[in-house]
Design a protein around this motif. Sequence first.
Motif, short mmCIF file in Angstrom:
data_model
loop_
_atom_site.label_atom_id
_atom_site.label_comp_id
_atom_site.label_asym_id
_atom_site.label_seq_id
_atom_site.Cartn_x
_atom_site.Cartn_y
_atom_site.Cartn_z
N ALA A 41 83.06 -92.21 -41.44
CA ALA A 41 84.48 -92.48 -41.58
C ALA A 41 84.70 -93.35 -42.81
N CYS A 42 85.84 -93.17 -43.42
CA CYS A 42 86.21 -93.95 -44.60
C CYS A 42 87.10 -95.12 -44.18
N PRO A 43 86.74 -96.34 -44.55
CA PRO A 43 87.58 -97.48 -44.20
C PRO A 43 88.88 -97.54 -45.01
N ASP A 44 88.93 -96.84 -46.13
CA ASP A 44 90.13 -96.87 -46.97
C ASP A 44 91.20 -95.91 -46.47
N CYS A 45 90.85 -94.63 -46.35
CA CYS A 45 91.86 -93.63 -45.94
C CYS A 45 91.78 -93.29 -44.45
N ARG A 46 90.77 -93.82 -43.78
CA ARG A 46 90.56 -93.63 -42.34
C ARG A 46 90.22 -92.20 -41.93
N ALA A 47 89.84 -91.39 -42.89
CA ALA A 47 89.43 -90.00 -42.59
C ALA A 47 88.08 -90.03 -41.86
N ARG A 48 87.88 -89.06 -40.99
CA ARG A 48 86.61 -88.88 -40.30
C ARG A 48 86.07 -87.52 -40.70
N PHE A 108 71.62 -101.11 -46.52
CA PHE A 108 72.92 -100.44 -46.35
C PHE A 108 72.80 -98.96 -46.68
N TYR A 109 73.81 -98.21 -46.28
CA TYR A 109 73.92 -96.82 -46.71
C TYR A 109 75.25 -96.66 -47.41
N SER A 110 75.31 -95.65 -48.27
CA SER A 110 76.55 -95.45 -49.02
C SER A 110 76.82 -93.97 -49.20
N PHE A 111 78.09 -93.68 -49.45
CA PHE A 111 78.53 -92.31 -49.69
C PHE A 111 79.89 -92.35 -50.36
N THR A 112 80.31 -91.23 -50.89
CA THR A 112 81.65 -91.10 -51.46
C THR A 112 82.51 -90.34 -50.47
N CYS A 113 83.67 -90.88 -50.15
CA CYS A 113 84.57 -90.22 -49.20
C CYS A 113 85.03 -88.88 -49.78
N GLU A 159 87.49 -87.19 -48.83
CA GLU A 159 88.95 -87.09 -48.76
C GLU A 159 89.65 -87.83 -49.89
N CYS A 160 89.25 -89.10 -50.11
CA CYS A 160 89.97 -89.91 -51.09
C CYS A 160 89.13 -90.30 -52.30
N GLY A 161 87.82 -90.04 -52.26
CA GLY A 161 86.95 -90.34 -53.39
C GLY A 161 86.46 -91.77 -53.47
N SER A 162 86.78 -92.60 -52.48
CA SER A 162 86.32 -93.99 -52.48
C SER A 162 84.81 -94.08 -52.29
N SER A 163 84.20 -95.05 -52.95
CA SER A 163 82.80 -95.35 -52.70
C SER A 163 82.73 -96.23 -51.47
N VAL A 164 81.94 -95.82 -50.49
CA VAL A 164 81.84 -96.54 -49.23
C VAL A 164 80.43 -97.08 -49.08
N ARG A 165 80.32 -98.32 -48.68
CA ARG A 165 79.03 -98.97 -48.44
C ARG A 165 79.10 -99.64 -47.08
N LYS A 166 78.14 -99.32 -46.20
CA LYS A 166 78.14 -99.88 -44.86
C LYS A 166 76.75 -100.42 -44.53
N PRO A 167 76.70 -101.50 -43.73
CA PRO A 167 75.40 -102.05 -43.35
C PRO A 167 74.62 -101.07 -42.48
N ALA A 168 73.29 -101.14 -42.59
CA ALA A 168 72.43 -100.25 -41.81
C ALA A 168 71.40 -101.07 -41.05
N GLY A 169 71.54 -101.10 -39.73
CA GLY A 169 70.55 -101.75 -38.88
C GLY A 169 69.34 -100.86 -38.70
N GLU A 170 68.39 -101.32 -37.92
CA GLU A 170 67.14 -100.59 -37.72
C GLU A 170 67.37 -99.17 -37.21
#
Length: 87
Positions: free
Chosen positions: A19-26, A46-51, A53-64
């Motif tokens: 999910a994108c925290p900016d545009c809230r797309a899933r 962390f892991y990252s991807f480009t949304c 839907e909106c093209g935002s760069s997303v970075r999220k923490p990654a646990g074990e």
Amino acid sequence: MSLISDLAASVGPVLFKAACPDCRARFELAAEALRLAIGASHRTTFYSFTCPECGSSVRKPAGERIVELLTGGGVRTLRLAPPTGTV
């Protein structure tokens, strides 16, 4: 090989829900669309991807568990070097 890798190989391409925290797309992303960085601490892992839907760069923490799932699903991984002494 791990059980996750064996399963991924026998089932076909793995898709990860995101999910994108900016545009809230899933959406679902293939392993190729994700990057995983493993650092010396939880703050630098962390892991990252480009949304798609909106093209935002997303970075999220990654646990074990996330690290295990992503690596088992074929996501490219970068191991970050620990910091060396201070300057």
